[in-house]
Design a protein around this motif. Structure first.
Motif: not given
Length: 175
Positions: A20, A23, A92, A96, A118, A121-122, A132, A135, A138
């Motif tokens: 985390t 990231h 992930h 995801v 996730h 997040h994108h 977030s 992985f 959350s």
């Protein structure tokens, strides 16, 4: 043997915190050059961001080698890193991002929360203002949506500020 299992489990849990932080502060910081590819549509099997997995794998291999050469408990730390990497790959990359034929989309519970967080997040395409960074953990999705709405209202056009329920940042369906 119990100590070794405990070391593996503690390492898996610790890797979530390490991942985390990496990231948020490396991948979305000075390491954005590699990670940017993960926030764009993928055009092949691999993306530059996959180099982060290679770095962590090499580190785990070195730890396992040092541990088996007599530096206990390094092999068990390396094994925990490897276990975390396998879980990451399944959740992930598989669940995801659908990077391999894993077509399940969770409808409720922990996996839905993780999946949706996730995806949120994108929603943000730049390295700033994402939410977030974990992985396998959350925050509640409602909190993430509220943060995104507030950020959109503050930074977007005057129309977005009038409608704090802006639809764009709360839709997790994008890559």
């Amino acid at each position: 043997m119990a100590w070794n299992v405990l070391i593996v489990l503690v390492t898996v849990a610790s890797m979530e915190l390490i991942a985390t932080l990496a990231h948020k502060y490396i991948m979305h910081g000075w390491g954005w050059g590699w990670h940017r590819s993960h926030h764009r549509p993928r055009t092949g099997w691999f993306e530059l961001n996959d180099l982060y997995a290679v770095v962590f794998a090499v580190l785990a291999i070195v730890l396992i080698a040092l541990g088996t050469a007599g530096l206990w408990p390094l092999q068990w730390i390396g094994a925990g890193m490897t276990a975390y990497g396998a879980i990451y790959f399944i959740v992930h990359d598989g669940l995801v991002h659908k990077r391999w034929p894993f077509r399940y989309i969770p409808r409720r519970g922990y996996l839905k929360r993780l999946y949706t967080a996730h995806r949120l997040h994108h929603v943000v395409k730049s390295r700033e203002e994402c939410v977030s960074f974990g992985f396998l953990y959350s925050p509640p999705v409602e909190k993430l949506q509220a943060v995104l709405r507030n950020r959109q209202a503050k930074s977007a056009s005057p129309d977005a500020a009038k409608d704090p329920k802006g639809a764009a940042p709360v839709s997790p369906r994008e890559n």
